[in-house]
Design a protein around this motif. Sequence first.
Motif, PDB file in Angstrom:
ATOM      1  N   MET A 183      15.322   7.595 -20.883  1.00 24.96           N
ATOM      2  CA  MET A 183      14.384   7.159 -19.871  1.00 24.96           C
ATOM      3  C   MET A 183      13.092   7.943 -19.996  1.00 24.96           C
ATOM      4  N   GLU A 184      12.038   7.194 -19.996  1.00 27.49           N
ATOM      5  CA  GLU A 184      10.737   7.846 -20.055  1.00 27.49           C
ATOM      6  C   GLU A 184      10.358   8.399 -18.692  1.00 27.49           C
ATOM      7  N   SER A 185       9.556   9.422 -18.699  1.00 24.33           N
ATOM      8  CA  SER A 185       9.058   9.999 -17.462  1.00 24.33           C
ATOM      9  C   SER A 185       7.662   9.444 -17.213  1.00 24.33           C
ATOM     10  N   ILE A 186       7.437   8.924 -16.019  1.00 27.69           N
ATOM     11  CA  ILE A 186       6.113   8.370 -15.708  1.00 27.69           C
ATOM     12  C   ILE A 186       5.606   8.952 -14.403  1.00 27.69           C
ATOM     13  N   GLU A 187       4.300   9.021 -14.310  1.00 29.87           N
ATOM     14  CA  GLU A 187       3.641   9.414 -13.069  1.00 29.87           C
ATOM     15  C   GLU A 187       3.396   8.158 -12.246  1.00 29.87           C
ATOM     16  N   LEU A 188       3.736   8.199 -10.975  1.00 28.73           N
ATOM     17  CA  LEU A 188       3.522   7.049 -10.109  1.00 28.73           C
ATOM     18  C   LEU A 188       2.119   7.084  -9.535  1.00 28.73           C
ATOM     19  N   ASP A 189       1.456   5.913  -9.527  1.00 30.93           N
ATOM     20  CA  ASP A 189       0.165   5.806  -8.868  1.00 30.93           C
ATOM     21  C   ASP A 189       0.322   4.929  -7.629  1.00 30.93           C
ATOM     22  N   ALA A 190      -0.774   4.645  -6.945  1.00 27.19           N
ATOM     23  CA  ALA A 190      -0.727   3.892  -5.686  1.00 27.19           C
ATOM     24  C   ALA A 190      -0.146   2.493  -5.889  1.00 27.19           C
ATOM     25  N   ILE A 191      -0.444   1.854  -6.995  1.00 25.71           N
ATOM     26  CA  ILE A 191       0.091   0.504  -7.256  1.00 25.71           C
ATOM     27  C   ILE A 191       1.600   0.577  -7.475  1.00 25.71           C
ATOM     28  N   ASP A 192       2.052   1.561  -8.237  1.00 24.12           N
ATOM     29  CA  ASP A 192       3.502   1.727  -8.438  1.00 24.12           C
ATOM     30  C   ASP A 192       4.215   1.905  -7.097  1.00 24.12           C
ATOM     31  N   LEU A 193       3.649   2.729  -6.228  1.00 17.76           N
ATOM     32  CA  LEU A 193       4.262   2.952  -4.920  1.00 17.76           C
ATOM     33  C   LEU A 193       4.287   1.678  -4.093  1.00 17.76           C
ATOM     34  N   GLN A 194       3.213   0.884  -4.166  1.00 21.12           N
ATOM     35  CA  GLN A 194       3.199  -0.401  -3.457  1.00 21.12           C
ATOM     36  C   GLN A 194       4.268  -1.337  -4.011  1.00 21.12           C
ATOM     37  N   LEU A 195       4.403  -1.373  -5.333  1.00 22.79           N
ATOM     38  CA  LEU A 195       5.435  -2.210  -5.947  1.00 22.79           C
ATOM     39  C   LEU A 195       6.819  -1.781  -5.486  1.00 22.79           C
ATOM     40  N   LEU A 196       7.091  -0.486  -5.512  1.00 26.04           N
ATOM     41  CA  LEU A 196       8.392   0.014  -5.071  1.00 26.04           C
ATOM     42  C   LEU A 196       8.647  -0.340  -3.606  1.00 26.04           C
ATOM     43  N   ASP A 197       7.623  -0.194  -2.779  1.00 23.48           N
ATOM     44  CA  ASP A 197       7.771  -0.504  -1.365  1.00 23.48           C
ATOM     45  C   ASP A 197       8.087  -1.981  -1.162  1.00 23.48           C
ATOM     46  N   ARG A 198       7.324  -2.856  -1.791  1.00 20.19           N
ATOM     47  CA  ARG A 198       7.543  -4.304  -1.629  1.00 20.19           C
ATOM     48  C   ARG A 198       8.920  -4.717  -2.167  1.00 20.19           C
ATOM     49  N   LEU A 199       9.286  -4.214  -3.335  1.00 18.89           N
ATOM     50  CA  LEU A 199      10.560  -4.606  -3.938  1.00 18.89           C
ATOM     51  C   LEU A 199      11.761  -4.111  -3.143  1.00 18.89           C
ATOM     52  N   GLN A 200      11.664  -2.920  -2.551  1.00 14.32           N
ATOM     53  CA  GLN A 200      12.820  -2.448  -1.797  1.00 14.32           C
ATOM     54  C   GLN A 200      12.988  -3.223  -0.492  1.00 14.32           C
ATOM     55  N   HIS A 201      11.928  -3.866  -0.022  1.00 12.46           N
ATOM     56  CA  HIS A 201      12.044  -4.706   1.170  1.00 12.46           C
ATOM     57  C   HIS A 201      12.449  -6.132   0.825  1.00 12.46           C
ATOM     58  N   ASP A 202      12.033  -6.618  -0.371  1.00 10.47           N
ATOM     59  CA  ASP A 202      12.395  -7.982  -0.787  1.00 10.47           C
ATOM     60  C   ASP A 202      12.329  -8.088  -2.300  1.00 10.47           C
ATOM     61  N   ALA A 203      13.443  -7.834  -2.948  1.00  9.87           N
ATOM     62  CA  ALA A 203      13.496  -7.893  -4.410  1.00  9.87           C
ATOM     63  C   ALA A 203      13.499  -9.325  -4.928  1.00  9.87           C
ATOM     64  N   SER A 204      13.575 -10.305  -4.025  1.00 13.04           N
ATOM     65  CA  SER A 204      13.577 -11.698  -4.464  1.00 13.04           C
ATOM     66  C   SER A 204      12.172 -12.262  -4.639  1.00 13.04           C
ATOM     67  N   LEU A 205      11.149 -11.462  -4.353  1.00 11.69           N
ATOM     68  CA  LEU A 205       9.772 -11.933  -4.533  1.00 11.69           C
ATOM     69  C   LEU A 205       9.544 -12.342  -5.984  1.00 11.69           C
ATOM     70  N   SER A 206       8.869 -13.452  -6.161  1.00 10.43           N
ATOM     71  CA  SER A 206       8.500 -13.840  -7.526  1.00 10.43           C
ATOM     72  C   SER A 206       7.454 -12.861  -8.052  1.00 10.43           C
ATOM     73  N   ASN A 207       7.336 -12.791  -9.351  1.00  7.46           N
ATOM     74  CA  ASN A 207       6.343 -11.914  -9.952  1.00  7.46           C
ATOM     75  C   ASN A 207       4.940 -12.267  -9.472  1.00  7.46           C
ATOM     76  N   VAL A 208       4.647 -13.564  -9.334  1.00  8.62           N
ATOM     77  CA  VAL A 208       3.319 -14.007  -8.883  1.00  8.62           C
ATOM     78  C   VAL A 208       3.068 -13.553  -7.446  1.00  8.62           C
ATOM     79  N   ALA A 209       4.063 -13.733  -6.576  1.00  4.00           N
ATOM     80  CA  ALA A 209       3.901 -13.310  -5.182  1.00  4.00           C
ATOM     81  C   ALA A 209       3.758 -11.797  -5.076  1.00  4.00           C
ATOM     82  N   LEU A 210       4.545 -11.076  -5.847  1.00  2.00           N
ATOM     83  CA  LEU A 210       4.467  -9.615  -5.842  1.00  2.00           C
ATOM     84  C   LEU A 210       3.101  -9.153  -6.340  1.00  2.00           C
ATOM     85  N   ALA A 211       2.615  -9.743  -7.420  1.00  3.76           N
ATOM     86  CA  ALA A 211       1.305  -9.395  -7.967  1.00  3.76           C
ATOM     87  C   ALA A 211       0.211  -9.637  -6.933  1.00  3.76           C
TER      88      ALA A 211
END
Length: 161
Positions: A1-29
């Motif tokens: 596993m690679e180590s990555i630094e999280l930025d604000a967009i990564d945190l937003q993605l994690l937040d949205r996905l943990q609330h609704d992982a069924s979001l389509s990629n387009v809706a999430l974007a």
Amino acid sequence: MESIELDAIDLQLLDRLQHDASLSNVALARQVNVSPPTCLRRVKRLVDAGWIERQMAVLNADKLSAHLGHGLTALVEVSLDKQGSEHLDAFEARAVAHDAVQQCWRVSPGPDFMLVVQARDMPHYLAISQALFTQDANVRNVKAFFATKRAKFTTTWPVLE
């Protein structure tokens, strides 16, 4: 596993996905204001780096218990007689292998383990307790608490400020 630094967009993605992982990629974007290809690449990177462990459906406990008879949730403290790593590992392996054990935590101080056990009814819980606790000579003490109401259940982490 690679180590990555999280930025604000990564945190937003994690937040949205943990609330609704069924979001389509387009809706999430759209929700995090990036292009769909960028969103897909970032989510894949988060998965590859281990930030997203797995995606799953959280079932409605009331509907499921009414249908299947899983009406008993027990929070169980388990103390072992010997706490050497081999003894802790052995009990943990047995507990996590049992289908009725939803969660298994090693804890300190106090008991050695806290388990969340889901059973159909009290006779089913008795069979589980005999398999996990009674047949293990190293189990010193078991204290079970039976849930009467689930006031809150979540799998989310507060990642955004």
